[in-house]
Design a protein around this motif. Structure first.
Motif, PDB file in Angstrom:
ATOM      1  N   VAL A  65      -0.641   1.469   8.865  1.00  0.00           N
ATOM      2  CA  VAL A  65      -0.963   0.071   8.580  1.00  0.00           C
ATOM      3  C   VAL A  65      -0.453  -0.396   7.217  1.00  0.00           C
ATOM      4  O   VAL A  65      -0.050  -1.531   7.070  1.00  0.00           O
ATOM      5  N   ALA A  66      -0.501   0.469   6.202  1.00  0.00           N
ATOM      6  CA  ALA A  66       0.034   0.097   4.889  1.00  0.00           C
ATOM      7  C   ALA A  66       1.452   0.672   4.821  1.00  0.00           C
ATOM      8  O   ALA A  66       1.639   1.842   4.517  1.00  0.00           O
ATOM      9  N   PRO A  67       2.453  -0.140   5.110  1.00  0.00           N
ATOM     10  CA  PRO A  67       3.808   0.395   5.283  1.00  0.00           C
ATOM     11  C   PRO A  67       4.418   0.881   3.968  1.00  0.00           C
ATOM     12  O   PRO A  67       4.070   0.384   2.895  1.00  0.00           O
ATOM     13  N   LEU A  68       5.318   1.837   4.085  1.00  0.00           N
ATOM     14  CA  LEU A  68       5.941   2.455   2.917  1.00  0.00           C
ATOM     15  C   LEU A  68       7.461   2.294   2.963  1.00  0.00           C
ATOM     16  O   LEU A  68       8.051   2.160   4.028  1.00  0.00           O
ATOM     17  N   ARG A  95       6.187  -8.070  -0.169  1.00  0.00           N
ATOM     18  CA  ARG A  95       6.014  -7.891   1.273  1.00  0.00           C
ATOM     19  C   ARG A  95       4.874  -6.915   1.589  1.00  0.00           C
ATOM     20  O   ARG A  95       4.743  -6.464   2.734  1.00  0.00           O
ATOM     21  N   ARG A  96       4.121  -6.560   0.573  1.00  0.00           N
ATOM     22  CA  ARG A  96       3.033  -5.568   0.721  1.00  0.00           C
ATOM     23  C   ARG A  96       3.521  -4.270   1.332  1.00  0.00           C
ATOM     24  O   ARG A  96       2.903  -3.711   2.249  1.00  0.00           O
ATOM     25  N   MET A  99       6.081   1.330  -2.435  1.00  0.00           N
ATOM     26  CA  MET A  99       7.326   2.037  -2.749  1.00  0.00           C
ATOM     27  C   MET A  99       7.015   3.484  -3.154  1.00  0.00           C
ATOM     28  O   MET A  99       6.362   3.707  -4.174  1.00  0.00           O
ATOM     29  N   ARG A 121       5.901  10.763   6.302  1.00  0.00           N
ATOM     30  CA  ARG A 121       5.403   9.478   5.815  1.00  0.00           C
ATOM     31  C   ARG A 121       5.788   8.327   6.724  1.00  0.00           C
ATOM     32  O   ARG A 121       5.188   7.268   6.640  1.00  0.00           O
TER      33      ARG A 121
END
Lengths: 354, 354
Positions: A65-68, A95-96, A99, A121
């Motif tokens: 859900v929290a993209p990397l 873009r939330r 990094m 990841r």
């Protein structure tokens, strides 16, 4: 943590069997492709990768859900890298996207375990900054549908990876042209390593500018380096100690230029009174130099933006045809360059003014 | 992406009911604590947090296989931050921990959504570099058992967060003592913002060194700044233009020192012949300055190491008593300081030597 077997574990044994069956190969061949090992023909590898991608895409909705976004970077704390990284981070933050930043080895390569961790990841994509990736690792990312983009100051030839560079020839030409326009005729250059396309292109721009002014290229004025401050210092000293010394130096990186400043200071030459200097990169240290450095602006922010945008486009269109773009470089005139003073003898070192 | 409801979703509705029952409060009160909202007494909040932590710990084995460390950093591309970040990354890489790097706002704060994303990522811990976190965000991390450590160059008082700093008073004392030992008596200082403990401590070290040499403190020689290059330039010019100018300046950051260099150059003062300069931080730019800068070494690598080690210890022992440690600073003598030349008149600006 992960290793080859656990990578396979991501796709069930049943899926591997299915892919092997459809591709008409053994499970161990599928495993080889999955892990980037040798011993599979290009054609078979492509067939298996396509099938694997298809299976992966079906599973794609399970993305975290929290993209990397993974960034692999050579010399994180170099002034060059830190400005690129700050730009990438700013765009990712907007873009939330988190990094994940990893440093590379002295050879500009990732640690061996890096690609395993990236696969765990499941980032949206991978950006390389001044790094290269072994073919095996590229294949592993590709088989998982993870796009890869290079921010490539070195112009390293890797036609299979989309890359964002800048116009090095143009930069070399602009820098030299500026010095010629100020009346300088003996213009030294400190170049980068021969095996970096960026160095060759900047040198070639220098030569072209001299040519266009009808001036010969004097081999004595062309000095090599590895883009370190110490090279600028050593080669700056060497150039200023020549019998017929240059009145201007095109230092093809800002760090070189700071080295040339120190060489000039220690030998008693004033910048720009006795010596004009042009840098390259337009890092913040260029503004802080004394005097502020005339330099070639490399569009780091635009390069970072392009890299992140390209990752996003490649996610939507994995087959997008894209090899390389070079963004334009520009001249930034500050206080380290001045018109040639024709009346002054330029041939011998002054007594230090300290 | 995540928002308050999805955060609650992490713990099932049934679990929230259970916690509410055990704590003898409503589900909406549990939800308030979970989301760091106000309106819950300290005592009730503590009881609910303990219960929530207990539930979370039971779920802990589901932590992601490729572990992450979240770093929130002010001005990623400042020379100071980039050296700290490179050190943290190197240690994280050695442990195969991915460093997620996020920039802070101009107010040294995270973006509003940052803590939501951190909770989704479930990192091993959070390191703040030159940033602060609102109480609400700290509580949310705490209730999920995510340890928080500050690398704190500013000495910002936050007694509830373990922090790693360096010995600022000692650094200010050492810098000034060095100039006194060289015979200087009129020593200027460019200080940082009043509201930063680090600035106050460095200034206090300067005063103490003058005191110990039996010298009065001259208010005219104490100049304020915001740790930017431009402050060093402006205040350096002001100090050098005084009727009774200083023969040495303690520039309490390396960036200030570069500004002072430029002020000296533009006014025709040689360093160290006419003016001695001491910086602070010992960033790489200090070595590249012309002349190489005498400065106070801040142990950034050691600070980064301590921060990561502390995160790991706090994971094992969440109740570990730890408030703050300051690592020692040292003097690095390079070429920007020299003995006072007693024969020369120091009271008026020279004609430029350009």
């Amino acid at each position: 943590m992960s290793s080859a077997p656990s990578q396979e574990g991501r796709l069930s044994r049943a899926t591997l069997s299915e892919v092997a069956l459809l591709a008409d190969v053994s499970i161990s061949t599928v495993s080889k492709v999955l892990n980037g090992r040798a011993g599979v023909s290009t054609e078979t590898r492509a067939r298996i990768e396509a099938l694997l991608q298809d299976r992966y895409n079906r599973r794609a909705p399970k993305r975290p859900v929290a993209p990397l976004l993974d960034v692999l970077c050579y010399e994180i704390d170099s002034p060059f890298a830190s400005e690129v990284l700050a730009s990438i981070e700013l765009i990712a933050r907007g873009r939330r996207i988190g990094m994940v930043l990893t440093g590379a080895t002295e050879q500009h390569l990732p640690e061996q375990s890096w690609v395993d961790d990236v696969l765990e990841r499941q980032p949206l994509g991978v950006v390389l900054v001044a790094c290269v990736l072994p073919a095996k690792d590229k294949q592993r990312l590709r088989s998982r549908n993870i796009p890869l983009v290079m921010v490539d100051p070195a112009g390293a030839p890797a036609p299979d990876v989309p890359s964002i560079g800048s116009a090095d020839w143009n930069g070399g030409y602009l820098a030299t042209r500026h010095l010629l326009d100020l009346g300088h005729r003996r213009i030294g250059i400190i170049t980068g390593p021969d095996d970096m396309l960026a160095s060759t292109a900047r040198l070639s721009g220098y030569r072209a500018a001299l040519d266009s002014a009808g001036l010969p290229v004097d081999g004595e004025l062309i000095r090599p380096g590895e883009f370190h401050h110490r090279d600028g210092l050593a080669e700056g000293r060497a150039l200023l100690s020549l019998r017929n010394r240059p009145t201007a130096i095109f230092a093809s990186s800002d760090l070189y230029a700071l080295g040339v400043y120190e060489a000039a200071r220690s030998l008693g030459f004033a910048i720009p009174g006795d010596l004009s200097v042009v840098g390259y990169d337009d890092l913040r240290i260029a503004q802080w130099a004394g005097p502020p450095l005339t330099t070639i602006h490399v569009p780091l922010v635009a390069m970072a933006e392009q890299a992140v945008h390209l990752i996003m486009r490649l996610r939507d269109e994995p087959e997008l045809a894209f090899s390389r773009i070079d963004i334009d470089t520009t001249l930034v005139v500050r206080e380290s360059t001045a018109p040639l003073r024709p009346t002054r003898r330029q041939s011998s070192a002054k007594v230090s003014n300290r």
